[in-house]
Enzyme design. Structure first.
Site, PDB file in Angstrom:
ATOM      1  N   GLN A  12      -2.337  48.886   5.818  1.00 19.79           N
ATOM      2  CA  GLN A  12      -1.570  49.839   6.630  1.00 19.79           C
ATOM      3  C   GLN A  12      -0.066  49.844   6.335  1.00 19.79           C
ATOM      4  N   CYS A  60      -5.795  45.272   5.639  1.00 24.41           N
ATOM      5  CA  CYS A  60      -5.775  46.574   6.328  1.00 24.41           C
ATOM      6  C   CYS A  60      -5.090  47.667   5.510  1.00 24.41           C
ATOM      7  N   GLY A  92       1.984  49.481  22.837  1.00 18.90           N
ATOM      8  CA  GLY A  92       1.283  50.583  23.492  1.00 18.90           C
ATOM      9  C   GLY A  92       1.874  50.924  24.843  1.00 18.90           C
ATOM     10  N   GLN A 146      -6.213  44.347  22.469  1.00 18.87           N
ATOM     11  CA  GLN A 146      -7.206  45.190  21.777  1.00 18.87           C
ATOM     12  C   GLN A 146      -7.685  44.585  20.453  1.00 18.87           C
ATOM     13  N   TYR A 184      -5.288  52.647 -15.652  1.00 17.40           N
ATOM     14  CA  TYR A 184      -4.042  53.128 -16.281  1.00 17.40           C
ATOM     15  C   TYR A 184      -4.251  53.353 -17.791  1.00 17.40           C
ATOM     16  N   HIS A 187      -8.539  53.209 -10.187  1.00 15.83           N
ATOM     17  CA  HIS A 187      -8.100  53.757  -8.893  1.00 15.83           C
ATOM     18  C   HIS A 187      -8.970  54.936  -8.460  1.00 15.83           C
ATOM     19  N   ALA A 215       1.724  43.158  20.230  1.00 16.85           N
ATOM     20  CA  ALA A 215       3.160  43.341  20.508  1.00 16.85           C
ATOM     21  C   ALA A 215       3.730  42.132  21.239  1.00 16.85           C
ATOM     22  N   ARG A 231      -4.079  41.781 -18.149  1.00 19.20           N
ATOM     23  CA  ARG A 231      -4.904  42.120 -16.975  1.00 19.20           C
ATOM     24  C   ARG A 231      -5.983  43.075 -17.442  1.00 19.20           C
ATOM     25  N   GLU A 261      -7.346  48.903 -13.746  1.00 19.95           N
ATOM     26  CA  GLU A 261      -7.197  49.866 -12.626  1.00 19.95           C
ATOM     27  C   GLU A 261      -7.125  51.327 -13.106  1.00 19.95           C
TER      28      GLU A 261
HETATM   29  P1  FAD Z   1      -2.800  45.669  23.743  1.00 18.29           P
HETATM   30  O1  FAD Z   1      -3.479  45.166  22.546  1.00 18.29           O
HETATM   31  O2  FAD Z   1      -3.466  46.708  24.554  1.00 18.29           O
HETATM   32  O3  FAD Z   1      -2.478  44.406  24.664  1.00 18.29           O
HETATM   33  C1  FAD Z   1      -1.959  44.515  25.957  1.00 18.29           C
HETATM   34  C2  FAD Z   1      -2.271  43.241  26.740  1.00 18.29           C
HETATM   35  O4  FAD Z   1      -1.563  43.277  27.962  1.00 18.29           O
HETATM   36  C3  FAD Z   1      -3.729  43.071  27.084  1.00 18.29           C
HETATM   37  O5  FAD Z   1      -4.195  41.814  26.622  1.00 18.29           O
HETATM   38  C4  FAD Z   1      -3.752  43.153  28.606  1.00 18.29           C
HETATM   39  O6  FAD Z   1      -4.733  42.292  29.187  1.00 18.29           O
HETATM   40  C5  FAD Z   1      -2.365  42.700  28.972  1.00 18.29           C
HETATM   41  N1  FAD Z   1      -1.865  43.166  30.259  1.00 18.29           N
HETATM   42  C6  FAD Z   1      -1.729  44.452  30.682  1.00 18.29           C
HETATM   43  N2  FAD Z   1      -1.181  44.473  31.906  1.00 18.29           N
HETATM   44  C7  FAD Z   1      -0.944  43.184  32.276  1.00 18.29           C
HETATM   45  C8  FAD Z   1      -0.373  42.561  33.397  1.00 18.29           C
HETATM   46  N3  FAD Z   1       0.091  43.259  34.439  1.00 18.29           N
HETATM   47  N4  FAD Z   1      -0.328  41.214  33.435  1.00 18.29           N
HETATM   48  C9  FAD Z   1      -0.779  40.466  32.414  1.00 18.29           C
HETATM   49  N5  FAD Z   1      -1.334  41.023  31.316  1.00 18.29           N
HETATM   50  C10 FAD Z   1      -1.397  42.359  31.244  1.00 18.29           C
HETATM   51  N6  FAD Z   1      -4.769  48.819  15.036  1.00 18.29           N
HETATM   52  C11 FAD Z   1      -4.451  48.756  13.776  1.00 18.29           C
HETATM   53  O7  FAD Z   1      -3.268  48.734  13.449  1.00 18.29           O
HETATM   54  N7  FAD Z   1      -5.377  48.677  12.789  1.00 18.29           N
HETATM   55  C12 FAD Z   1      -6.687  48.667  13.079  1.00 18.29           C
HETATM   56  O8  FAD Z   1      -7.519  48.611  12.179  1.00 18.29           O
HETATM   57  C13 FAD Z   1      -7.078  48.715  14.426  1.00 18.29           C
HETATM   58  N8  FAD Z   1      -8.381  48.712  14.759  1.00 18.29           N
HETATM   59  C14 FAD Z   1      -8.724  48.759  16.055  1.00 18.29           C
HETATM   60  C15 FAD Z   1     -10.067  48.734  16.396  1.00 18.29           C
HETATM   61  C16 FAD Z   1     -10.460  48.771  17.710  1.00 18.29           C
HETATM   62  C17 FAD Z   1     -11.906  48.759  18.037  1.00 18.29           C
HETATM   63  C18 FAD Z   1      -9.470  48.814  18.730  1.00 18.29           C
HETATM   64  C19 FAD Z   1      -9.865  48.851  20.169  1.00 18.29           C
HETATM   65  C20 FAD Z   1      -8.137  48.855  18.406  1.00 18.29           C
HETATM   66  C21 FAD Z   1      -7.752  48.832  17.062  1.00 18.29           C
HETATM   67  N9  FAD Z   1      -6.418  48.899  16.699  1.00 18.29           N
HETATM   68  C22 FAD Z   1      -6.075  48.807  15.393  1.00 18.29           C
HETATM   69  C23 FAD Z   1      -5.350  49.139  17.674  1.00 18.29           C
HETATM   70  C24 FAD Z   1      -4.595  47.880  18.026  1.00 18.29           C
HETATM   71  O9  FAD Z   1      -5.474  46.886  18.456  1.00 18.29           O
HETATM   72  C25 FAD Z   1      -3.559  48.229  19.074  1.00 18.29           C
HETATM   73  O10 FAD Z   1      -2.665  49.159  18.540  1.00 18.29           O
HETATM   74  C26 FAD Z   1      -2.775  47.020  19.524  1.00 18.29           C
HETATM   75  O11 FAD Z   1      -3.637  46.046  20.053  1.00 18.29           O
HETATM   76  C27 FAD Z   1      -1.750  47.388  20.586  1.00 18.29           C
HETATM   77  O12 FAD Z   1      -1.037  46.249  20.887  1.00 18.29           O
HETATM   78  P2  FAD Z   1      -0.291  46.036  22.279  1.00 18.29           P
HETATM   79  O13 FAD Z   1       0.150  44.635  22.253  1.00 18.29           O
HETATM   80  O14 FAD Z   1       0.723  47.092  22.462  1.00 18.29           O
HETATM   81  O15 FAD Z   1      -1.371  46.265  23.404  1.00 18.29           O
HETATM   82  P1  NAP Z   2      -6.677  58.522  18.327  1.00 19.05           P
HETATM   83  O1  NAP Z   2      -6.530  58.262  16.894  1.00 19.05           O
HETATM   84  O2  NAP Z   2      -5.593  59.183  19.061  1.00 19.05           O
HETATM   85  O3  NAP Z   2      -8.021  59.351  18.477  1.00 19.05           O
HETATM   86  C1  NAP Z   2      -8.462  59.845  19.693  1.00 19.05           C
HETATM   87  C2  NAP Z   2      -9.589  60.847  19.477  1.00 19.05           C
HETATM   88  O4  NAP Z   2      -9.993  61.352  20.717  1.00 19.05           O
HETATM   89  C3  NAP Z   2      -9.217  62.003  18.617  1.00 19.05           C
HETATM   90  O5  NAP Z   2     -10.316  62.250  17.736  1.00 19.05           O
HETATM   91  C4  NAP Z   2      -9.030  63.172  19.595  1.00 19.05           C
HETATM   92  O6  NAP Z   2      -9.434  64.257  18.825  1.00 19.05           O
HETATM   93  C5  NAP Z   2      -9.933  62.773  20.750  1.00 19.05           C
HETATM   94  N1  NAP Z   2      -9.415  63.123  22.074  1.00 19.05           N
HETATM   95  C6  NAP Z   2      -8.163  62.994  22.549  1.00 19.05           C
HETATM   96  N2  NAP Z   2      -8.093  63.374  23.830  1.00 19.05           N
HETATM   97  C7  NAP Z   2      -9.326  63.761  24.195  1.00 19.05           C
HETATM   98  C8  NAP Z   2      -9.890  64.258  25.397  1.00 19.05           C
HETATM   99  N3  NAP Z   2      -9.159  64.423  26.498  1.00 19.05           N
HETATM  100  N4  NAP Z   2     -11.204  64.565  25.415  1.00 19.05           N
HETATM  101  C9  NAP Z   2     -11.957  64.395  24.319  1.00 19.05           C
HETATM  102  N5  NAP Z   2     -11.478  63.936  23.151  1.00 19.05           N
HETATM  103  C10 NAP Z   2     -10.175  63.617  23.091  1.00 19.05           C
HETATM  104  O7  NAP Z   2      -6.950  57.183  19.099  1.00 19.05           O
HETATM  105  P2  NAP Z   2      -7.952  55.984  18.870  1.00 19.05           P
HETATM  106  O8  NAP Z   2      -9.095  56.322  18.006  1.00 19.05           O
HETATM  107  O9  NAP Z   2      -8.228  55.520  20.231  1.00 19.05           O
HETATM  108  O10 NAP Z   2      -7.091  54.938  18.107  1.00 19.05           O
HETATM  109  C11 NAP Z   2      -5.937  54.362  18.707  1.00 19.05           C
HETATM  110  C12 NAP Z   2      -5.032  53.822  17.669  1.00 19.05           C
HETATM  111  O11 NAP Z   2      -5.601  52.660  17.106  1.00 19.05           O
HETATM  112  C13 NAP Z   2      -4.851  54.836  16.569  1.00 19.05           C
HETATM  113  O12 NAP Z   2      -3.582  55.421  16.650  1.00 19.05           O
HETATM  114  C14 NAP Z   2      -5.016  54.062  15.321  1.00 19.05           C
HETATM  115  O13 NAP Z   2      -3.820  54.030  14.587  1.00 19.05           O
HETATM  116  C15 NAP Z   2      -5.372  52.638  15.740  1.00 19.05           C
HETATM  117  N6  NAP Z   2      -6.558  52.292  14.986  1.00 19.05           N
HETATM  118  C16 NAP Z   2      -6.470  52.217  13.654  1.00 19.05           C
HETATM  119  C17 NAP Z   2      -7.578  51.932  12.921  1.00 19.05           C
HETATM  120  C18 NAP Z   2      -7.494  51.834  11.434  1.00 19.05           C
HETATM  121  O14 NAP Z   2      -8.501  51.677  10.789  1.00 19.05           O
HETATM  122  N7  NAP Z   2      -6.328  51.913  10.844  1.00 19.05           N
HETATM  123  C19 NAP Z   2      -8.788  51.732  13.533  1.00 19.05           C
HETATM  124  C20 NAP Z   2      -8.858  51.835  14.901  1.00 19.05           C
HETATM  125  C21 NAP Z   2      -7.735  52.130  15.611  1.00 19.05           C
HETATM  126  P3  NAP Z   2      -9.644  65.738  19.402  1.00 19.05           P
HETATM  127  O15 NAP Z   2      -8.514  65.950  20.345  1.00 19.05           O
HETATM  128  O16 NAP Z   2      -9.631  66.609  18.193  1.00 19.05           O
HETATM  129  O17 NAP Z   2     -10.996  65.713  20.029  1.00 19.05           O
HETATM  130 FE1  SF4 Z   3      -2.447  42.509   4.089  1.00 18.88          FE
HETATM  131 FE2  SF4 Z   3      -1.120  44.766   3.562  1.00 18.88          FE
HETATM  132 FE3  SF4 Z   3      -2.417  44.521   5.880  1.00 18.88          FE
HETATM  133 FE4  SF4 Z   3      -0.245  43.054   5.390  1.00 18.88          FE
HETATM  134  S1  SF4 Z   3      -0.346  45.278   5.578  1.00 18.88           S
HETATM  135  S2  SF4 Z   3      -2.154  42.345   6.300  1.00 18.88           S
HETATM  136  S3  SF4 Z   3      -0.417  42.696   3.208  1.00 18.88           S
HETATM  137  S4  SF4 Z   3      -3.304  44.520   3.797  1.00 18.88           S
END
Ligand code: FAD
Ligand code: NAP
Ligand code: SF4
Length: 680
Positions: free
Chosen positions: A341, A339, A657, A413, A168, A254, A386, A216, A166
């Site tokens: 994260q 991820c 969320g 999501q 080092y 790295h 969640a 390693r 890596e």
């Molecule tokens: P949500 O995932 O939004 O789930 C809410 C659920 O509640 C939904 O299934 C909805 O149908 C249900 N619901 C709402 N209202 C009602 C109701 N009245 N009755 C019954 N059901 C209801 N996060 C990361 O950490 N890493 C990533 O790499 C990442 N990549 C992403 C890529 C994409 C393309 C997208 C869209 C999201 C990504 N995210 C990522 C974000 C991540 O998916 C969200 O942060 C996460 O899903 C939020 O979880 P949540 O349970 O709060 O809500």
């Molecule tokens: P986000 O990170 O908050 O990005 C939203 C984007 O939209 C920003 O670029 C913002 O930049 C723009 N924006 C906000 N309000 C706007 C408006 N009214 N009009 C036009 N542009 C606007 O949200 P997201 O991309 O939807 O992701 C949601 C969450 O999912 C993130 O917090 C992230 O942590 C998670 N996620 C993580 C990964 C990962 O790889 N780790 C991947 C996907 C999602 P400007 O305001 O500068 O335009």
């Molecule tokens: Fe794997 Fe690290 Fe993501 Fe957990 S946080 S799923 S250990 S990459």
């Protein structure tokens, strides 16, 4: 008869026999550096020892202060430290495990001003320049490795791992890239190799014959002027001759610009390199990198690529990985999705490492999910990350839980995330939760939108609102045109997208959507390994030094513009250890990123924008002649049910969320759900 006969076969090392072929690779979890945290660290390892892993390796401990990664990082140089380490080794042995201590000298990767390396140099990823070690310091450093190994034995460890990969210190001695010495430690490959070979020899002398010594080794440096394959083979033979028990695989320094462990790296992408080395030595070799499920591990071993597999992050995600595989319960494994994260991103932020899919990792002593003394009836609304975490953890504690989701499948999501090319692993988390729902007896109601009235009628003791988020609409003139789509419609395929696209919003989802739009192939299918290696320029190290060849990415089927209003770097908010991969991948596929954008309107000509000049004093108008516009402008919380439930005076909790949409990610969603369940 097991499904994993190779994985579960013992490995006879002569003086000891490992129970299976699984090594828990070294991870710095952030509990190593302060004596007060060693108790937590001991419990972290104990939990993994109970899970049945064959051998574990600790995070790196420095053999002297110069080798520290950070000021006051963990080291093993004194009897006092030995005494403290006994708590770790005792905890592991009491639980039937084995553990080796990793000895790591950071060299020029140290984050402190007195770092030293083979030659005076500065790495591209650290702020401090390293001075060149003098000849006597080279010799004393070798002796320090040997002394640390002897102290590790005193502390009760079963072995040591010498960190020679890596990028080092040991790597820094091995390549002309960082070693310009003209004394006995540089000038030719043979002289550069003297440093690690002497370390292994002196370590073996210090610990005796019946102690595990893992070396390693960097099999692919993935940097310019890296080692040639002939040099790698010669070194492997030399460290074997000097007393190494096992050779572990390291891939990439790295500072390499090739991703080696993130989720978009195909599973087992590098085991072919271990396979190439295996016939050259007679000691067991260990494959590593992006091995996360028993099927993958078994295939690697059955094919003869390696004698053992190393997995690190999968043991953050699931301490019981081996036991579940052995009990034919691999469908219960909580899979590491790569991820970074909560693990590496935390480490780089100097926080304790944990895991997005398992928030208990690193918090074993504090986040406990004990059986409840009073069973309650709990309704969870929303089956996103969640809600899934809250429902399964609460039911696991003995509560009676029912879970409602408006959609026909669980996941929220995450159902979108798993469709992004390179994020196929996210489906494993949903498979895990689907099984946990069955195991914990959660009653699941899909296709059922919960209303406040129904919930109140249910007479629940606790109601958990995990209703997540909805996409934020934008108020740009023309945003109601049929060629303007939400990201969800694009990812599910509900919207058909033309050859020229503008993506509004460059957060994580804007990047993911751009990735989706620039891939031609089928989605939800793991990326092809050879195509991935070509895309990132990884080739045969026997042909190209360090395995680096010119990258040849697949051309994008679309022209994509990715836009943001902020004037900061596009993608600056992405993960610390993964953001560069996303930025590089889109750049390689020709995505044009534009910052400082003001959205004027959308019409037949396309998307009209004003782009702020570099100094921010003026702006120029531009028309992006696109067929479609995709809105990825963040999200807003869905908490429509809250007010009515609160007004009725029931016990209601809001998580994920639904609680806070800004900067929401699945790490926070799962953590919040799990922690809430621990308190119900
Ligand atoms: P949500 O995932 O939004 O789930 C809410 C659920 O509640 C939904 O299934 C909805 O149908 C249900 N619901 C709402 N209202 C009602 C109701 N009245 N009755 C019954 N059901 C209801 N996060 C990361 O950490 N890493 C990533 O790499 C990442 N990549 C992403 C890529 C994409 C393309 C997208 C869209 C999201 C990504 N995210 C990522 C974000 C991540 O998916 C969200 O942060 C996460 O899903 C939020 O979880 P949540 O349970 O709060 O809500
Ligand atoms: P986000 O990170 O908050 O990005 C939203 C984007 O939209 C920003 O670029 C913002 O930049 C723009 N924006 C906000 N309000 C706007 C408006 N009214 N009009 C036009 N542009 C606007 O949200 P997201 O991309 O939807 O992701 C949601 C969450 O999912 C993130 O917090 C992230 O942590 C998670 N996620 C993580 C990964 C990962 O790889 N780790 C991947 C996907 C999602 P400007 O305001 O500068 O335009
Ligand atoms: Fe794997 Fe690290 Fe993501 Fe957990 S946080 S799923 S250990 S990459």
């Amino acid at each position: 008869m097991t499904r994993y006969p190779n994985l579960l076969a013992p490995l006879d090392l002569g003086f000891t026999t490992l129970p299976n072929r699984v090594l828990m690779g070294s991870m710095h979890v952030g509990l190593e550096d302060r004596p007060k945290n060693l108790h937590r660290l001991a419990e972290f390892y104990a939990e993994r020892a109970r899970g049945g892993v064959g051998l574990m390796v600790t995070g790196g401990f420095a053999p002297n202060r110069t080798g520290w990664l950070l000021p006051l990082a963990g080291k093993l140089t004194t009897k006092g430290e030995v005494a403290r380490h006994r708590e770790i080794t005792a905890a592991v042995h009491d639980n039937g495990g084995r553990i080796a201590l990793q000895i790591l000298h950071a060299g020029r990767y140290s984050y402190h001003p007195f770092s030293a390396s083979a030659s005076k140099s500065k790495s591209p990823i650290t702020p401090f320049s390293a001075r060149a070690m003098r000849g006597n310091e080279v010799r004393s450093t070798i002796a320090d490795f040997a002394s640390a190994a002897a102290l590790a034995r005193d502390a009760g460890y079963d072995g040591v791992e010498i960190m020679g990969s890596e990028g080092y210190l040991i790597n820094q001695f091995l390549t002309a890239r960082t070693n310009r010495r003209t004394d006995e430690w540089g000038g030719s490959a043979e002289k550069r190799q003297r440093f690690p070979v002497e370390i292994v020899r002196q370590v073996r002398d210090a610990v005796g014959p019946d102690f595990i010594v893992i070396y390693r080794m960097s099999l692919l440096d993935l940097v310019e002027d890296g080692q040639s394959w002939a040099e790698v083979v010669a070194l492997a033979k030399a460290v074997q001759g000097a007393g190494t028990t096992l050779i572990n695989t390291g891939i990439g320094w790295h500072e390499a610009r090739v991703p080696t462990i993130v989720t978009s790296v195909p599973r087992g992408a590098f085991t072919w390199v271990t396979a190439k080395l295996r016939p050259e030595v007679s000691i067991p070799v260990i494959a590593s990198n992006r091995i996360n499920m028993p099927e993958t591990a078994e295939e690697i071993l059955a094919r003869g690529d390696a004698d053992m597999v190393s997995m690190a992050r999968p043991f953050l995600a699931d301490p019981d990985w081996v036991r579940k595989a052995a009990d034919e319960r691999s469908d219960e494994i909580n899979t590491c999705i790569g991820c970074n994260q909560a693990c590496l991103d935390h480490t780089f932020a100097h926080k304790v490492a944990s895991c997005l899919v398992n928030p208990r990792a690193g918090h074993e002593t504090e986040l406990t999910l004990l059986p409840t003394r009073r069973t309650k009836r709990v309704a969870v609304v929303g089956a996103g990350p969640a809600g899934l975490a809250a429902a399964t953890a609460a039911a696991g504690r003995g509560h009676t839980v029912e879970l409602f989701d408006a959609e026909d499948e669980i996941g929220g999501q995450f159902q979108l995330a798993r469709r992004i090319p390179g994020k196929e692993e996210f489906a494993e988390t949903l498979r895990y939760y689907a099984r946990q729902l069955e195991l914990t007896g959660v009653k699941v109601h899909l296709g059922q939108t919960a209303t406040a009235a129904e919930l109140l009628e249910g007479g629940w003791d606790e109601i958990v609102l995990a209703t997540g988020v909805r996409p934020r609409p934008v108020s740009i003139p023309g945003a109601d045109r049929p060629n303007v789509h939400s990201y969800a419609d694009v990812i599910t395929g509900a919207a058909r997208i033309g050859a020229r696209v503008a993506v509004i919003g460059a957060g994580g989802i804007g990047f993911d959507v751009s990735e989706f739009l620039t891939h031609a192939g089928a989605h939800g299918v793991a990326l092809d390994r050879d195509e991935w290696l070509r895309e990132w320029g990884v080739g045969d190290p026997a042909v190209a030094r360090g395995g680096l060849v010119p990258p040849a990415p697949e051309p994008s089927p679309r022209t994509v513009y990715l836009l943001q209003r902020k004037r900061s770097k596009v993608g600056a908010g992405l993960g610390k250890t993964t953001g560069w991969v996303h930025r590089s991948a889109l750049k390689a596929r020709g995505v044009e990123t534009i910052k400082g954008v003001e959205y004027a309107r959308i019409d037949d000509a396309g998307l009209h924008i004003n782009v702020m000049s570099k100094g921010g004093r003026g702006s120029s108008a531009r028309v992006l002649e696109v067929d479609d516009v995709v809105v990825c402008a963040g999200q807003e919380s869905r908490r429509d049910l809250l007010a009515e439930l609160q007004a009725a005076g029931v016990s209601v909790h809001v998580i994920g969320g639904a609680d806070v949409a800004a900067e929401l990610d699945a790490k926070r969603a799962i953590d919040q759900g799990t922690r809430l369940a621990a308190t119900l």
